[in-house]
Design an enzyme around this catalytic site. Structure first.
Site, PDB file in Angstrom:
ATOM      1  N   LYS A  52       0.831  -1.203   0.000  1.00 54.36           N
ATOM      2  CA  LYS A  52       0.000   0.000   0.000  1.00 54.36           C
ATOM      3  C   LYS A  52       0.872   1.264   0.000  1.00 54.36           C
ATOM      4  O   LYS A  52       0.637   2.196  -0.764  1.00 54.36           O
ATOM      5  CB  LYS A  52      -0.891  -0.021   1.243  1.00 54.36           C
ATOM      6  N   GLN A  96      -5.191  -1.959  10.159  1.00 54.73           N
ATOM      7  CA  GLN A  96      -5.006  -3.287   9.578  1.00 54.73           C
ATOM      8  C   GLN A  96      -5.560  -4.382  10.507  1.00 54.73           C
ATOM      9  O   GLN A  96      -5.283  -4.396  11.698  1.00 54.73           O
ATOM     10  CB  GLN A  96      -3.509  -3.510   9.321  1.00 54.73           C
ATOM     11  N   ASP A 119     -11.675   2.107   4.522  1.00 57.77           N
ATOM     12  CA  ASP A 119     -11.954   0.668   4.503  1.00 57.77           C
ATOM     13  C   ASP A 119     -13.458   0.395   4.412  1.00 57.77           C
ATOM     14  O   ASP A 119     -13.884  -0.713   4.088  1.00 57.77           O
ATOM     15  CB  ASP A 119     -11.460   0.019   5.808  1.00 57.77           C
TER      16      ASP A 119
HETATM   17  N1  LIG Z   1      -8.193  -3.018   7.630  1.00 59.22           N
HETATM   18  C1  LIG Z   1      -7.951  -3.963   6.713  1.00 59.22           C
HETATM   19  N2  LIG Z   1      -8.306  -3.756   5.433  1.00 59.22           N
HETATM   20  C2  LIG Z   1      -8.064  -4.714   4.477  1.00 59.22           C
HETATM   21  O1  LIG Z   1      -8.421  -4.526   3.297  1.00 59.22           O
HETATM   22  C3  LIG Z   1      -7.389  -5.918   4.858  1.00 59.22           C
HETATM   23  C4  LIG Z   1      -7.046  -6.076   6.214  1.00 59.22           C
HETATM   24  N3  LIG Z   1      -7.347  -5.094   7.112  1.00 59.22           N
HETATM   25  N4  LIG Z   1      -6.446  -7.207   6.627  1.00 59.22           N
HETATM   26  C5  LIG Z   1      -6.072  -8.270   5.731  1.00 59.22           C
HETATM   27  C6  LIG Z   1      -6.881  -8.302   4.462  1.00 59.22           C
HETATM   28  C7  LIG Z   1      -6.136  -8.960   3.335  1.00 59.22           C
HETATM   29  N5  LIG Z   1      -5.926  -7.948   2.335  1.00 59.22           N
HETATM   30  C8  LIG Z   1      -5.141  -8.108   1.176  1.00 59.22           C
HETATM   31  C9  LIG Z   1      -4.848  -7.065   0.331  1.00 59.22           C
HETATM   32  C10 LIG Z   1      -4.006  -7.214  -0.760  1.00 59.22           C
HETATM   33  C11 LIG Z   1      -3.457  -8.438  -1.039  1.00 59.22           C
HETATM   34  C12 LIG Z   1      -2.535  -8.587  -2.206  1.00 59.22           C
HETATM   35  O2  LIG Z   1      -2.129  -7.614  -2.826  1.00 59.22           O
HETATM   36  N6  LIG Z   1      -2.150  -9.813  -2.573  1.00 59.22           N
HETATM   37  C13 LIG Z   1      -1.231 -10.104  -3.665  1.00 59.22           C
HETATM   38  C14 LIG Z   1      -0.100 -10.997  -3.223  1.00 59.22           C
HETATM   39  C15 LIG Z   1       0.578 -10.622  -1.935  1.00 59.22           C
HETATM   40  C16 LIG Z   1       1.601 -11.659  -1.479  1.00 59.22           C
HETATM   41  O3  LIG Z   1       2.439 -12.070  -2.287  1.00 59.22           O
HETATM   42  O4  LIG Z   1       1.555 -12.046  -0.300  1.00 59.22           O
HETATM   43  C17 LIG Z   1      -1.987 -10.849  -4.772  1.00 59.22           C
HETATM   44  O5  LIG Z   1      -3.023 -11.461  -4.481  1.00 59.22           O
HETATM   45  O6  LIG Z   1      -1.507 -10.834  -5.898  1.00 59.22           O
HETATM   46  C18 LIG Z   1      -3.759  -9.490  -0.228  1.00 59.22           C
HETATM   47  C19 LIG Z   1      -4.595  -9.339   0.867  1.00 59.22           C
HETATM   48  C20 LIG Z   1      -6.479  -6.794   2.773  1.00 59.22           C
HETATM   49  N7  LIG Z   1      -7.054  -6.920   3.961  1.00 59.22           N
END
Ligand SMILES: Nc1nc(=O)c2c([nH]1)NC[C@@H]1CN(c3ccc(C(=O)N[C@@H](CCC(=O)O)C(=O)O)cc3)C=[N+]21
Ligand SMILES: NC(=O)C1=CN([C@@H]2O[C@H](COP(=O)(O)OP(=O)(O)OC[C@H]3O[C@@H](n4cnc5c(N)ncnc54)[C@H](OP(=O)(O)O)[C@@H]3O)[C@@H](O)[C@H]2O)C=CC1
Length: 295
Positions: A52, A96, A119
């Protein structure tokens, strides 16, 4: 079969946001400023928050990371939230999740100023969303809707089956898909761990949104030919042969389900990057609202 390339679409969205930021700057306006609060050192959370911050830098947003130790008390965290609410320099922020067990998550989310809640987790925003009013839409479901839209996938009259009823993915995506209006109008079935004979339901689905976090859960025999599959799941599987010591996988048996699907999201490179892009989009919207009210 077409891959729904969330990575590519998220890059497009980020380019569009960068253009808007450049225009704001040219008009002499303040640029969007996103903050994130991270408590503890959970590996996946660090990755997400890090990506982010990098995205903010890339598109010209300001960003602030508030990294607090695992032992932070609820009171201390609430104090940070209060400071962020008061700080007029910050347009939007996220706390988070998950938070350490000694902190009441609901209490913290309730303390976030709804006008800065990019969020979309505060009951004021969630309630507005459920009532079709303008609000901050949670980034992951917002990203899924945007991905469907940009690939011209028609949801009207379709049977969408959502697996998982969490407050951050399953529940809100079921609300968005069922909304009245050209961009939604789906018939939605929301399923969860107490659902009986899930397979009998998923085989009827035109669209499946899988958000449970169980690798290889959705298999070929659970879907019909031509289904659209959105895989939200993200699980880290330890693997010493990999550089990072793990690989990430979704909920879907991609190799076999993709043979029957008309469209499918990969993991990584599907919904995850869209989540980041839409969080940035929400922050820009927050900035525009603050500009409009001269804040
Ligand atoms: N307040 C809050 N807001 C959220 O939106 C929130 C949270 N807490 N806690 C956890 C979950 C999970 N989440 C992700 C966001 C981006 C990827 C992401 O970019 N993933 C990459 C890969 C990342 C890697 O390689 O580990 C992909 O899918 O290509 C994953 C998971 C947002 N969340
Ligand atoms: N790509 C992205 O941007 C994001 C990815 N994620 C990922 O998505 C996944 C889900 O996250 P989140 O929504 O927070 O998950 P939660 O763990 O909060 O919720 C999981 C849901 O799945 C249901 N469930 C669990 N097992 C089964 C089963 N066997 N059959 C049917 N339903 C089941 C649970 O049911 P019950 O309610 O009955 O317990 C619950 O509703 C995770 O892998 C997470 O990492 C999350 C957020 C963003």
């Amino acid at each position: 079969m077409e891959i729904l390339d969330g990575k590519k679409v998220s890059n497009q969205i980020k380019e569009e946001l960068a253009v808007e930021v450049a225009q704001m700057k040219a008009r002499g306006e303040k640029v969007p400023h996103l903050a994130a609060v991270l408590v503890g050192n959970d590996g996946a959370s660090l990755t997400y928050v890090g990506s982010k911050v990098r995205s903010c830098e890339k598109i010209g947003f300001e960003s602030t990371l508030i990294h607090l130790p695992e032992e932070t008390t609820e009171e201390e965290l609430l104090k940070q939230v209060e400071n962020l609410n008061k700080n007029t320099d910050i347009d939007g922020y996220i706390v988070q999740l998950p938070l350490p067990k000694h902190i009441d998550e609901q209490k913290v989310l309730m303390a976030v100023d709804p006008d800065k809640d990019v969020d979309g987790f505060h009951p004021a925003n969630f309630g507005k969303m459920a009532l079709d009013m303008e609000s901050f839409i949670p980034a992951t479901p917002f990203g899924i809707m945007e991905l469907l839209r940009r690939y011209n996938i028609d949801t009207e009259g379709k049977h969408a089956v959502v697996i998982g009823r969490s407050h951050i993915v399953g529940r809100p995506i079921s609300i968005l898909l069922s909304q009245k209006g050209k961009a939604a109008n789906a018939t939605v079935t929301l399923t969860h761990s107490r659902t009986k004979d899930l397979k009998a339901i998923t085989v009827q689905a035109d669209i499946i949104i899988s958000a449970l976090g169980v690798p290889n859960f959705l298999k070929e025999d659970m879907v019909k030919e031509g289904v659209v599959v959105i895989d939200v799941g993200i699980t880290r599987v330890p693997d010493e042969t990999r550089k990072r010591g793990y690989y990430i996988t979704g909920d879907v048996d991609f190799e076999n389900v993709s043979k029957k699907a008309s469209h499918i999201t990969p993991v990584p490179g599907g919904v995850g990057p869209m989540t980041i892009a839409m969080l940035l989009k929400n922050t820009l919207l927050a900035r525009e609202r603050h500009n409009a009210s001269n804040a």
